[in-house]
Design an enzyme around this catalytic site. Structure first.
Site: not given
Ligand code: NAI
Ligand code: 13P
Length: 437
Positions: A83-84, A104, A177, A260, A323
């Site tokens: 998604s990012f 990929r 992240k 976080k 999230s």
């Protein structure tokens, strides 16, 4: 004859025309500024590790006229079709950068080319027509200015090794992240180790991919020691809906993004127990205290945690079911095992690994991280969440912001006195109980 109304209307018309001329002028100015930055960044060789500022300036001066009449397009590769990676590549393509998204899986690439959509991760969101897709790593990264990496942390080293043979002068920006398993390495450490000559940066902030796809205003932080790279990333991704702030605290920015995730899991779990707003605020701010404490031990500037990549991302992921880390925590709070929750999610939730890494590192280095240790105990040692939470509330006296008033011996002494008093009263009451039997 013109009436007062007519003259008012004319005056309004003039004012409107003036203000629209003004805003056109402002837009033109911004466009030429952006193309200037893009031109400056690419012409000055953003891929070079050590930049000579005077060479940058003279290159800019020499090419200024050409830059303004014919802006150089940045050539970008985004690695990772989740998604990012997709959301960020889409932003860059929409801004007119020459952008390729590397995925990929060959079949996924074919499907994306056909549908202009990432059906698995961003269903229903049409991607920009100009975005190109590739499953061939070499052709995706060769002859680009910047390679953005958005694969999960566990695949980061392998991805860097795979692109190694095709690196000539490109810069690398990590969007990941995570934290590497067992090595405690952050993505910038891995870049320095695997491709030591490469100019790099990390980007992190409150950036839930789906909100970005919906054009909901968002902001992020690019951290790099290279000013041209920071400018290039700002120019490539900046839009009316997305602002890119800059920092040179690489460690602080990437730790904010990784740490976080731990607390998003904690908050998702707390939400399953229907805790109140006071409790959520307590978790959030004590989380920030842990993050900045860990960050300082790792060489970060504690003030970075007050920025978008710190408190900004902490807030976004701790308050949204978008999230994935929050959702994992919520499933755990509803009694699911960690394996079942990860399987049900079916997407990346970096916090699951990060809890283990940070628990181990903090234990080894004696860094006080009570929320992380508590989560570890619940998830990996099968301790009851409620008992662990109650224990956290009894964790003794501490200063609020330790960078304002240090956690000193008076806190520790008071905690010891209270513990001693508690154990004396417990002993006394158990003596009384046995006397009465
Ligand atoms: N989704 C979001 O809202 C945001 C995610 N991130 C970070 O971006 C990184 C990637 O996350 P998402 O895109 O959300 O993940 P995702 O779960 O949506 O997708 C992961 C992608 O990585 C690919 N992948 C997995 N292993 C790979 C390998 N060995 N080689 C190549 N590709 C591989 C998968 O095929 C999949 O396309 C994570 O570190 C995440 O924390 C950062 C900001 C926002
Ligand atoms: O980092 C994110 C938003 O800034 C995405 O968080 P999740 O990985 O928990 O979905």
């Amino acid at each position: 004859m013109t009436s007062a109304n007519d003259s008012n209307t004319n005056a309004n018309k003039d004012t409107n025309e003036n203000s629209s001329n003004e805003s056109n002028k402002a837009a033109d100015k911004q466009n030429s500024l952006l193309s200037g930055i893009i031109g400056r960044a690419s012409k000055s060789g953003i891929g070079r590790k050590k930049l000579d500022p005077s060479a940058v300036e003279s290159a800019v001066a020499k090419n200024m006229a050409e830059i303004h009449s014919n802006p150089t397009k940045l050539r970008l590769a985004f690695l990772g079709g989740g998604s990012f990676g997709t959301a960020m590549a889409n932003l860059a393509a929409r801004n007119g950068c020459d952008t390729t998204l590397w995925v990929r899986n060959k079949r996924t690439v074919k499907a994306m080319q056909k549908t202009q959509m990432n059906k698995k991760y961003l269903p229903g969101h049409k991607l920009d027509d100009r975005l190109k897709y590739s499953h061939d790593l070499a052709s995706a990264v060769k002859d680009t200015d910047i390679i953005f990496i958005a694969v999960p942390g566990l695949a980061f080293r392998e991805t860097l090794k795979n692109i190694g043979p095709f690196i000539s002068g490109q810069s690398i920006v990590s969007l990941t992240k995570g934290m590497e398993k067992d090595t405690f390495a952050m993505m910038s450490d891995i870049i320095k180790e695997v491709l030591p000559e490469v100019n790099f940066g990390v980007m992190s902030g409150p950036n839930l991919a789906i909100e970005i796809m919906k054009n909901m205003p968002s902001a992020t932080v690019i951290a790099s020691e290279s000013e041209p790279l920071r400018h290039a990333v700002q120019a490539a991704l900046h839009s009316a809906f997305f602002r890119v702030f800059a920092s040179d605290d690489i460690r602080g920015v990437e730790l904010g993004g990784a740490l976080k995730n731990i607390y998003a899991i904690a908050m998702g779990m707390a939400a399953a127990y229907e805790v109140g707003e006071n409790t959520k605020a307590m978790i959030l701010t004590r989380a920030l205290a842990e993050m900045s404490r860990f960050g300082v031990e790792a060489g970060a500037n504690p003030l970075t945690f007050l920025g978008l990549s710190g408190v900004g991302d902490l807030y976004a992921t701790c308050s949204s079911e978008l999230s994935r880390n929050y959702r994992i925590g919520n499933m755990l709070g509803r009694g699911m095992s960690i394996d079942a929750a990860v399987k049900k999610l079916g997407q990346t939730a970096e916090g699951v690994n990060t809890i283990q890494q940070v628990h181990e590192k903090a234990t080894k280095d004696g860094i006080y991280m009570p929320i992380t240790h508590a989560l570890y105990a619940v998830i990996y040692e099968d301790k009851a969440a409620l008992g662990v939470a109650l224990h956290l509330m009894e964790a003794g006296f501490r200063s609020d912001v330790e960078f304002v008033m240090a956690h000193d011996h008076s806190n520790a002494a008071l905690t010891a006195q209270m513990k001693a008093a508690n154990s004396t009263s417990k002993n006394e009451s158990s003596d009384k109980d046995s006397d009465s039997k």
